[in-house]
Scaffold this motif. Structure first.
Motif, PDB file in Angstrom:
ATOM      1  N   HIS A   1      -3.342   2.123   0.295  1.00 24.74           N
ATOM      2  CA  HIS A   1      -3.443   0.702  -0.040  1.00 24.74           C
ATOM      3  C   HIS A   1      -3.920  -0.125   1.156  1.00 24.74           C
ATOM      4  O   HIS A   1      -4.563  -1.156   0.978  1.00 24.74           O
ATOM      5  CB  HIS A   1      -2.097   0.171  -0.546  1.00 24.74           C
ATOM      6  CG  HIS A   1      -0.940   0.505   0.331  1.00 24.74           C
ATOM      7  ND1 HIS A   1      -0.475   1.788   0.493  1.00 24.74           N
ATOM      8  CD2 HIS A   1      -0.130  -0.279   1.104  1.00 24.74           C
ATOM      9  CE1 HIS A   1       0.555   1.776   1.326  1.00 24.74           C
ATOM     10  NE2 HIS A   1       0.776   0.551   1.716  1.00 24.74           N
TER      11      HIS A   1
ATOM     12  N   ILE B   1      -2.659  -2.999  -7.422  1.00 26.71           N
ATOM     13  CA  ILE B   1      -1.673  -2.154  -6.741  1.00 26.71           C
ATOM     14  C   ILE B   1      -0.503  -1.844  -7.667  1.00 26.71           C
ATOM     15  O   ILE B   1      -0.003  -0.716  -7.706  1.00 26.71           O
ATOM     16  CB  ILE B   1      -1.204  -2.833  -5.440  1.00 26.71           C
ATOM     17  CG1 ILE B   1      -2.321  -2.752  -4.396  1.00 26.71           C
ATOM     18  CG2 ILE B   1       0.063  -2.187  -4.902  1.00 26.71           C
ATOM     19  CD1 ILE B   1      -2.069  -3.503  -3.142  1.00 26.71           C
TER      20      ILE B   1
ATOM     21  N   TYR C   1      -0.608   2.004  -7.977  1.00 20.40           N
ATOM     22  CA  TYR C   1       0.411   2.576  -7.094  1.00 20.40           C
ATOM     23  C   TYR C   1       1.785   2.148  -7.606  1.00 20.40           C
ATOM     24  O   TYR C   1       2.493   1.373  -6.960  1.00 20.40           O
ATOM     25  CB  TYR C   1       0.208   2.105  -5.657  1.00 20.40           C
ATOM     26  CG  TYR C   1      -1.168   2.390  -5.093  1.00 20.40           C
ATOM     27  CD1 TYR C   1      -1.541   3.681  -4.763  1.00 20.40           C
ATOM     28  CD2 TYR C   1      -2.094   1.369  -4.903  1.00 20.40           C
ATOM     29  CE1 TYR C   1      -2.803   3.949  -4.251  1.00 20.40           C
ATOM     30  CE2 TYR C   1      -3.355   1.627  -4.391  1.00 20.40           C
ATOM     31  CZ  TYR C   1      -3.697   2.921  -4.060  1.00 20.40           C
ATOM     32  OH  TYR C   1      -4.943   3.189  -3.549  1.00 20.40           O
TER      33      TYR C   1
ATOM     34  N   PHE D   1       5.528  -0.032  -5.383  1.00 17.36           N
ATOM     35  CA  PHE D   1       4.409  -0.960  -5.174  1.00 17.36           C
ATOM     36  C   PHE D   1       4.853  -2.172  -4.353  1.00 17.36           C
ATOM     37  O   PHE D   1       4.058  -2.757  -3.617  1.00 17.36           O
ATOM     38  CB  PHE D   1       3.802  -1.398  -6.514  1.00 17.36           C
ATOM     39  CG  PHE D   1       4.594  -2.417  -7.282  1.00 17.36           C
ATOM     40  CD1 PHE D   1       4.438  -3.769  -7.046  1.00 17.36           C
ATOM     41  CD2 PHE D   1       5.506  -2.019  -8.245  1.00 17.36           C
ATOM     42  CE1 PHE D   1       5.170  -4.709  -7.743  1.00 17.36           C
ATOM     43  CE2 PHE D   1       6.240  -2.946  -8.958  1.00 17.36           C
ATOM     44  CZ  PHE D   1       6.075  -4.298  -8.704  1.00 17.36           C
TER      45      PHE D   1
ATOM     46  N   ARG E   1       4.418  -1.394  -0.813  1.00 18.27           N
ATOM     47  CA  ARG E   1       2.988  -1.402  -0.460  1.00 18.27           C
ATOM     48  C   ARG E   1       2.490  -2.832  -0.236  1.00 18.27           C
ATOM     49  O   ARG E   1       1.701  -3.088   0.675  1.00 18.27           O
ATOM     50  CB  ARG E   1       2.175  -0.709  -1.555  1.00 18.27           C
ATOM     51  CG  ARG E   1       2.448   0.792  -1.662  1.00 18.27           C
ATOM     52  CD  ARG E   1       1.660   1.410  -2.800  1.00 18.27           C
ATOM     53  NE  ARG E   1       2.013   2.801  -3.011  1.00 18.27           N
ATOM     54  CZ  ARG E   1       1.410   3.838  -2.435  1.00 18.27           C
ATOM     55  NH1 ARG E   1       0.427   3.628  -1.577  1.00 18.27           N
ATOM     56  NH2 ARG E   1       1.787   5.076  -2.683  1.00 18.27           N
TER      57      ARG E   1
END
Length: 678
Positions: free
Chosen positions: A407, A524, A528, A532, A535
């Motif tokens: 990311h 994201i 992900y 997340f 991140r």
């Protein structure tokens, strides 16, 4: 003549003398436990592995069949270490112990008894990739309704996470979605149909995944007519790290020990820090209630840390309400108190830590005997930069280095094409992030642009829809493309030209990054899904890091040159042979490890404890346990640091010390150190 009698005396099962010599009094009681259930509350560094291995060795020396002993661990490494230690004590007699993780024991057992639960013994175990492939096949069989098409339906990976939560926590699907995936509350019924089909499809095709191993192991153990003879062959059950079991594992333990002579569970509720993985330490707290005849043993002699470090740890964890009270002690002589050092900002904190590392190395403490611990991965950014600048080799135990994370690379790609619009590698990364834009589609888009002109301007101002007609790019891909086009069009109009190249003028790089983060956030969340929020915190940390740069070119230049160096080169003349590296780790990844010197950094309120825990008493107690685990990794020196100011976009915000520092300050368990500039 009277009859003579010979009395047959029972053979005494004496405990070998070495057990008394090699174990302390606390460990000896555990090792010699007779029958029935027992709970062992094992403090940090108190030798629980020693107690478990000597317990198994003694059972074997008392002629117990090794195959009747079940030793459950949480890692394959722990099982191997324990069986190796047992073999060193009793030799080849130890062969045949049923030692391993829950999944290992489940697999071995079900290979013999799978037919009793509707499987063949040659079932296949699916790995993560296989699970996703199968789930995608199931999804393809369920055409979405018009209402589902209008909402964002969970992808295969997220459906698997929902199913895993459902199993680990043994709660209903409705509860799982409400608690952990509220965005899908309106889709509970179609999700249920897909998951039910996923389960039935696996059974039809003789497949199991790792969750199934737990589910069907328990199903087998609860089928008394099928499993009774298996369970009756088990004489003794020992479980390590019991504070980390989930609901299904706790039930498996009880079923394994249903006919056993003894059940010993060992754990430390003060080190229960894996709730996010499904671990639930209340199973340990409730063990005495669920097993009324259970004896309790405490291992409170710590063999790792000096008395001052233990005093700090004891007083800190004492603020938790839900726990077994314990007081770690040590036979080590008194030493220096832990140090608490307020720093001006993250840069000064990193400078201080690096200076101390080098000074201790000069005093003979190698780098690999020192560790920097932090709450979350995003805390490592500034310290990594400083370590590279100082040529201090380091090893990241918490996963990838900061700028290697996917990311982070995604965000840097958005910046890179501003500086170098011809960078097709970064364009491919940006385009491929978007739904229904594959790498093939991305290449078709890039083929439109002329290599001799500014491709960013072409991307922003070309009529992409008309140029892509007939190139077989799906409509939803076009929608994503137009969204990206509009974002960049607005962004480059807002960017001052001075922001692109080094100048003396200031340009707000954090504001540009903030806009990219806002754009990336839904991507994201979708791409992900696991952690997340962490991140996003990484991206916000990068935004703060970028505030000291006046242009994007310099920022990217430093990242790509400085951080490409892996920190493996020592300053010339400092050391001749290659040196083992310093350790960087999250506190979660440090559990079970120890170092002579530990630096715990970023101990600011909102970072440690995490801002997400504030206001929730249970979460706050877990954060305090995390602080406790970090402190008890140190053997000789513990340094606690925090920044007074933290970067927020283009300015610094005032931060205060963690409540875990202020709540023990009056106990005088640490020395507060004031920094002076030379």
């Amino acid at each position: 003549m009277g009859k003579k009698k010979i009395v047959l005396r029972k053979k005494e099962n004496k405990i070998p003398e070495r057990y008394k010599k090699e174990l302390n009094e606390e460990q000896y009681k555990v090792v010699t436990h007779e029958n029935g259930p027992a709970l062992v509350i094992a403090g940090a560094g108190s030798g629980k592995t020693r107690a478990l291995t000597y317990r198994v060795a003694l059972l074997i020396e008392k002629n117990e069949d090794p195959a009747s002993i079940v030793l459950v661990t949480f890692t394959k490494k722990a099982a191997k270490e324990m069986t190796s230690r047992v073999e060193s004590l009793v030799g080849s007699k130890a062969r045949g112990i049923n030692a391993g993780t829950f999944h290992h024991l489940a697999n071995r057992t079900l290979r013999k008894y799978a037919q009793t639960i509707g499987f063949s013994n040659n079932f296949t175990i699916l790995d993560k990739t296989d699970q996703i492939t199968l789930m995608k096949l199931i999804l393809a069989q369920f055409p979405k309704s018009e209402s589902e098409k209008r909402t964002r339906f969970p992808k295969a990976q997220q459906l698997l996470e929902i199913q895993s939560k459902r199993i680990d926590l043994t709660i209903t699907l409705k509860h799982v979605i409400k608690e952990y995936f509220p965005q899908y509350a309106d889709l509970t019924d179609p999700i249920r149909k897909i998951l039910d089909r996923f389960v039935s499809r696996k059974k039809e095709t003789n497949l199991m995944d790792f969750d199934d191993l737990m589910v069907y192991f328990l199903v087998f153990l609860e089928k008394d007519e099928a499993s009774k003879s298996f369970k009756k062959r088990i004489s003794h059950v020992l479980v390590d790290e019991y504070q980390d079991v989930n609901s299904i594992q706790a039930r498996i333990v009880d079923k394994l020990a249903e006919y056993a002579h003894s059940l010993i569970v060992v754990g430390d509720d003060a080190q229960a820090i894996y709730k996010f993985r499904g671990g639930d330490f209340t199973h340990m707290l409730n063990f005495p209630n669920n097993h009324p005849t259970a004896l309790q043993y405490k291992l409170e002699t710590n063999y790792r840390s000096n008395p001052e470090i233990l005093s700090l740890a004891n007083i800190s964890i004492g603020h938790n309400q839900n726990q077994f009270k314990k007081n770690l002690k040590t036979s080590r002589p008194s030493d220096e108190k832990p140090m608490m050092v307020p720093c001006a900002d993250l840069e000064q904190e990193a400078e201080l830590i690096c200076q101390q590392i080098l000074e201790y190395r000069d005093q003979g403490i190698p780098l690999n005997e020192q560790a920097i611990l932090f709450r979350s991965t995003y805390n490592s950014l500034n310290i990594e930069q400083k370590l590279v600048q100082e040529n201090i080799p380091y090893e990241m135990r918490a996963g990838m280095r900061f700028f290697e994370r996917a990311h982070i690379k995604d965000l840097l790609a958005f910046l890179s094409v501003i500086v170098n619009p011809a960078d097709q590698v970064q364009w491919m990364r940006i385009l491929s992030l978007h739904e229904k834009i594959s790498s093939v589609s991305a290449q078709k888009i890039l083929n439109i642009f002329s290599p001799n002109s500014n491709q960013l301007e072409q991307f922003c101002f070309y009529d992409l829809v008309s140029k892509l007609k007939g190139k077989r790019i799906q409509k939803i891909g076009i929608h994503s493309l137009i969204k990206l086009q509009n974002f960049y069009k607005k962004l480059i109009m807002d960017i001052p030209k001075r922001c692109l190249l080094p100048t003396e003028q200031f340009a707000s790089i954090p504001q540009i990054i903030a806009k990219i983060i806002k754009y990336l956030t839904p991507i994201i969340k979708e791409n992900y899904k696991k952690n997340f929020e962490d991140r996003l915190r990484d991206l916000e940390e990068l935004m703060g890091f970028a505030s000291k740069y006046s242009d994007i070119t310099s920022l990217l230049g430093d990242i790509l040159t400085q951080f490409d160096i892996q920190g493996e080169t020592i300053k010339e003349g400092d050391i001749v042979e290659e040196e083992k590296p310093l350790i960087l780790s999250t506190i979660h990844s440090s559990k079970g490890l120890e170092w002579k010197i530990v630096y715990m950094i970023n101990l600011a309120e909102g970072r440690m404890p995490s801002s997400r825990a504030i206001g929730n008493s249970q979460s706050m107690e877990e954060e305090r346990r995390l602080f406790y685990v970090g402190c008890t990794r140190a053997k000789d020196v513990l340094m606690l640091t925090y920044p007074r100011f933290l970067p927020y976009r283009s300015f610094d915000s005032i931060s205060g010390p963690s409540r875990f520092l202020t709540e023990i300050q009056s106990a005088e368990v640490f020395d507060e150190i004031e920094l002076e500039e030379e």
